[in-house]
Design a protein around this motif. Structure first.
Motif, PDB file in Angstrom:
ATOM      1  N   LEU A 288       0.852  -1.082  -0.098  1.00 44.52           N
ATOM      2  CA  LEU A 288      -0.099  -0.024  -0.039  1.00 44.52           C
ATOM      3  C   LEU A 288       0.842   1.274   0.030  1.00 44.52           C
ATOM      4  CD1 LEU A 288      -2.859  -1.178   2.540  1.00 44.52           C
ATOM      5  CD2 LEU A 288      -2.942  -0.831  -0.071  1.00 44.52           C
ATOM      6  N   ALA A 289       1.943   1.337   0.785  1.00 45.16           N
ATOM      7  CA  ALA A 289       2.701   2.255   0.874  1.00 45.16           C
ATOM      8  C   ALA A 289       3.403   2.776  -0.549  1.00 45.16           C
ATOM      9  CB  ALA A 289       3.759   2.094   1.866  1.00 45.16           C
ATOM     10  N   GLU A 290       3.565   1.660  -1.392  1.00 49.41           N
ATOM     11  CA  GLU A 290       4.478   1.699  -2.703  1.00 49.41           C
ATOM     12  C   GLU A 290       3.399   2.080  -3.747  1.00 49.41           C
ATOM     13  OE1 GLU A 290       5.938  -1.967  -3.349  1.00 49.41           O
ATOM     14  OE2 GLU A 290       7.879  -1.495  -2.213  1.00 49.41           O
ATOM     15  N   THR A 291       2.074   2.303  -3.650  1.00 52.11           N
ATOM     16  CA  THR A 291       1.142   2.793  -4.553  1.00 52.11           C
ATOM     17  C   THR A 291       1.215   4.262  -4.780  1.00 52.11           C
ATOM     18  OG1 THR A 291      -0.691   3.121  -2.912  1.00 52.11           O
ATOM     19  CG2 THR A 291      -0.463   0.821  -4.206  1.00 52.11           C
ATOM     20  N   THR A 292       1.432   4.605  -6.020  1.00 53.10           N
ATOM     21  CA  THR A 292       1.386   6.172  -6.332  1.00 53.10           C
ATOM     22  C   THR A 292       0.255   6.666  -6.756  1.00 53.10           C
ATOM     23  OG1 THR A 292       2.364   5.437  -8.382  1.00 53.10           O
ATOM     24  CG2 THR A 292       3.958   5.736  -6.454  1.00 53.10           C
ATOM     25  N   THR A 293      -0.547   5.766  -7.264  1.00 51.50           N
ATOM     26  CA  THR A 293      -2.050   6.530  -7.943  1.00 51.50           C
ATOM     27  C   THR A 293      -3.071   6.058  -7.104  1.00 51.50           C
ATOM     28  OG1 THR A 293      -2.195   4.628  -9.434  1.00 51.50           O
ATOM     29  CG2 THR A 293      -0.984   6.824 -10.197  1.00 51.50           C
ATOM     30  N   ASN A 294      -4.142   6.629  -7.233  1.00 53.40           N
ATOM     31  CA  ASN A 294      -5.472   6.092  -6.552  1.00 53.40           C
ATOM     32  C   ASN A 294      -5.799   4.736  -7.317  1.00 53.40           C
ATOM     33  OD1 ASN A 294      -5.870   8.021  -4.613  1.00 53.40           O
ATOM     34  ND2 ASN A 294      -7.194   9.345  -5.903  1.00 53.40           N
ATOM     35  N   LYS A 295      -5.661   4.506  -8.625  1.00 50.75           N
ATOM     36  CA  LYS A 295      -6.096   3.339  -9.230  1.00 50.75           C
ATOM     37  C   LYS A 295      -5.076   2.387  -8.577  1.00 50.75           C
ATOM     38  CE  LYS A 295      -6.257   1.085 -13.887  1.00 50.75           C
ATOM     39  NZ  LYS A 295      -5.903   1.223 -15.018  1.00 50.75           N
ATOM     40  N   ALA A 296      -3.745   2.582  -8.431  1.00 49.69           N
ATOM     41  CA  ALA A 296      -3.018   1.318  -8.111  1.00 49.69           C
ATOM     42  C   ALA A 296      -3.403   1.117  -6.560  1.00 49.69           C
ATOM     43  CB  ALA A 296      -1.758   1.888  -7.947  1.00 49.69           C
ATOM     44  N   ARG A 297      -3.583   2.045  -5.522  1.00 50.34           N
ATOM     45  CA  ARG A 297      -4.079   1.852  -4.384  1.00 50.34           C
ATOM     46  C   ARG A 297      -5.471   1.335  -4.250  1.00 50.34           C
ATOM     47  NH1 ARG A 297      -3.832   6.990  -3.280  1.00 50.34           N
ATOM     48  NH2 ARG A 297      -1.480   6.550  -2.943  1.00 50.34           N
ATOM     49  N   ALA A 298      -6.593   1.726  -5.199  1.00 53.13           N
ATOM     50  CA  ALA A 298      -7.701   0.952  -5.204  1.00 53.13           C
ATOM     51  C   ALA A 298      -7.593  -0.632  -5.566  1.00 53.13           C
ATOM     52  CB  ALA A 298      -8.633   1.555  -6.264  1.00 53.13           C
ATOM     53  N   THR A 299      -6.570  -0.756  -6.527  1.00 55.82           N
ATOM     54  CA  THR A 299      -6.465  -2.201  -6.700  1.00 55.82           C
ATOM     55  C   THR A 299      -6.081  -3.043  -5.513  1.00 55.82           C
ATOM     56  OG1 THR A 299      -6.190  -1.531  -9.218  1.00 55.82           O
ATOM     57  CG2 THR A 299      -5.254  -3.857  -8.521  1.00 55.82           C
ATOM     58  N   ALA A 300      -4.991  -2.402  -5.040  1.00 61.16           N
ATOM     59  CA  ALA A 300      -4.425  -3.187  -3.871  1.00 61.16           C
ATOM     60  C   ALA A 300      -5.325  -3.260  -2.793  1.00 61.16           C
ATOM     61  CB  ALA A 300      -3.285  -2.416  -3.229  1.00 61.16           C
ATOM     62  N   LEU A 301      -6.199  -2.099  -2.480  1.00 62.94           N
ATOM     63  CA  LEU A 301      -7.290  -2.339  -1.269  1.00 62.94           C
ATOM     64  C   LEU A 301      -8.479  -3.246  -1.615  1.00 62.94           C
ATOM     65  CD1 LEU A 301      -7.839   1.391  -0.537  1.00 62.94           C
ATOM     66  CD2 LEU A 301      -6.663  -0.419   1.116  1.00 62.94           C
ATOM     67  N   TRP A 302      -8.689  -3.428  -2.886  1.00 61.91           N
ATOM     68  CA  TRP A 302      -9.702  -4.621  -3.290  1.00 61.91           C
ATOM     69  C   TRP A 302      -9.100  -5.922  -3.025  1.00 61.91           C
ATOM     70  CZ3 TRP A 302     -14.909  -4.328  -4.089  1.00 61.91           C
ATOM     71  CH2 TRP A 302     -15.315  -2.968  -4.213  1.00 61.91           C
ATOM     72  N   ASP A 303      -7.881  -6.245  -3.518  1.00 63.80           N
ATOM     73  CA  ASP A 303      -6.999  -7.496  -3.190  1.00 63.80           C
ATOM     74  C   ASP A 303      -7.002  -7.716  -1.800  1.00 63.80           C
ATOM     75  OD1 ASP A 303      -6.690  -7.545  -6.127  1.00 63.80           O
ATOM     76  OD2 ASP A 303      -4.549  -6.965  -6.014  1.00 63.80           O
ATOM     77  N   LEU A 304      -6.604  -6.859  -1.053  1.00 66.17           N
ATOM     78  CA  LEU A 304      -6.747  -6.975   0.333  1.00 66.17           C
ATOM     79  C   LEU A 304      -7.984  -7.398   0.999  1.00 66.17           C
ATOM     80  CD1 LEU A 304      -5.152  -7.150   3.274  1.00 66.17           C
ATOM     81  CD2 LEU A 304      -5.389  -4.518   3.055  1.00 66.17           C
ATOM     82  N   ALA A 305      -8.999  -6.647   0.469  1.00 69.29           N
ATOM     83  CA  ALA A 305     -10.361  -6.987   1.143  1.00 69.29           C
ATOM     84  C   ALA A 305     -10.797  -8.344   0.765  1.00 69.29           C
ATOM     85  CB  ALA A 305     -11.339  -5.828   0.305  1.00 69.29           C
ATOM     86  N   ARG A 306     -10.440  -8.761  -0.505  1.00 68.95           N
ATOM     87  CA  ARG A 306     -10.783 -10.190  -0.821  1.00 68.95           C
ATOM     88  C   ARG A 306     -10.133 -11.097   0.041  1.00 68.95           C
ATOM     89  NH1 ARG A 306     -15.351 -12.376  -2.373  1.00 68.95           N
ATOM     90  NH2 ARG A 306     -14.868 -13.331  -0.645  1.00 68.95           N
ATOM     91  N   LEU A 307      -8.822 -10.904   0.482  1.00 73.06           N
ATOM     92  CA  LEU A 307      -8.231 -11.670   1.155  1.00 73.06           C
ATOM     93  C   LEU A 307      -8.695 -11.812   2.674  1.00 73.06           C
ATOM     94  CD1 LEU A 307      -5.629 -13.417   1.616  1.00 73.06           C
ATOM     95  CD2 LEU A 307      -4.476 -11.227   2.245  1.00 73.06           C
ATOM     96  N   LEU A 308      -8.882 -10.477   2.916  1.00 69.84           N
ATOM     97  CA  LEU A 308      -9.634 -10.553   4.410  1.00 69.84           C
ATOM     98  C   LEU A 308     -10.796 -11.018   4.459  1.00 69.84           C
ATOM     99  CD1 LEU A 308      -8.513  -6.842   5.481  1.00 69.84           C
ATOM    100  CD2 LEU A 308      -7.498  -8.938   6.189  1.00 69.84           C
ATOM    101  N   ALA A 309     -11.761 -11.179   3.542  1.00 66.74           N
ATOM    102  CA  ALA A 309     -12.925 -11.471   3.520  1.00 66.74           C
ATOM    103  C   ALA A 309     -13.200 -13.072   3.538  1.00 66.74           C
ATOM    104  CB  ALA A 309     -13.946 -11.008   2.556  1.00 66.74           C
ATOM    105  N   GLY A 310     -11.988 -13.757   2.883  1.00 67.69           N
ATOM    106  CA  GLY A 310     -11.886 -14.993   2.829  1.00 67.69           C
ATOM    107  C   GLY A 310     -13.293 -15.556   2.071  1.00 67.69           C
ATOM    108  N   THR A 311     -13.988 -16.500   2.722  1.00 65.49           N
ATOM    109  CA  THR A 311     -15.351 -17.281   2.374  1.00 65.49           C
ATOM    110  C   THR A 311     -16.368 -16.618   3.154  1.00 65.49           C
ATOM    111  OG1 THR A 311     -14.963 -19.094   4.083  1.00 65.49           O
ATOM    112  CG2 THR A 311     -14.300 -19.384   1.950  1.00 65.49           C
ATOM    113  N   ASP A 312     -16.013 -15.369   4.078  1.00 69.00           N
ATOM    114  CA  ASP A 312     -17.404 -14.893   4.582  1.00 69.00           C
ATOM    115  C   ASP A 312     -18.018 -13.851   3.820  1.00 69.00           C
ATOM    116  OD1 ASP A 312     -18.872 -13.262   6.354  1.00 69.00           O
ATOM    117  OD2 ASP A 312     -17.561 -13.349   8.107  1.00 69.00           O
ATOM    118  N   ASP A 313     -19.019 -14.000   3.189  1.00 71.34           N
ATOM    119  CA  ASP A 313     -19.834 -13.423   2.286  1.00 71.34           C
ATOM    120  C   ASP A 313     -20.284 -12.056   2.872  1.00 71.34           C
ATOM    121  OD1 ASP A 313     -19.631 -15.028   0.267  1.00 71.34           O
ATOM    122  OD2 ASP A 313     -21.414 -15.974   0.453  1.00 71.34           O
TER     123      ASP A 313
END
Length: 66
Positions: free
Chosen positions: A17-42
């Motif tokens: 997240l610290a290495e993201t330099t644009t909102n697009k890159a940050r958004a992609t990283a945040l969505w990836d992290l969210a999917r990981l954190l949610a796991g199978t919990d809908d």
């Protein structure tokens, strides 16, 4: 069940997240992290989607403001 990250995983995500330099890159990283954190919990995934959609909308409105 939502995932819990180890200290090493937290450090990796902090770095990514610290290495993201644009909102697009940050958004992609945040969505990836969210999917990981949610796991199978809908319900957790649904909550994270709402949170990230709000963040995305706010970022887009900031970009279009003079």
């Amino acid at each position: 069940m939502a995932a819990q990250l180890s200290k090493g995983q937290v450090a990796r995500w902090d770095k990514r997240l610290a290495e993201t330099t644009t909102n697009k890159a940050r958004a992609t990283a945040l969505w990836d992290l969210a999917r990981l954190l949610a796991g199978t919990d809908d319900a957790a995934w649904a909550d994270l989607v709402v949170l990230l959609q709000g963040w995305t909308t706010e970022q887009q409105s900031r970009r279009s403001s003079p």
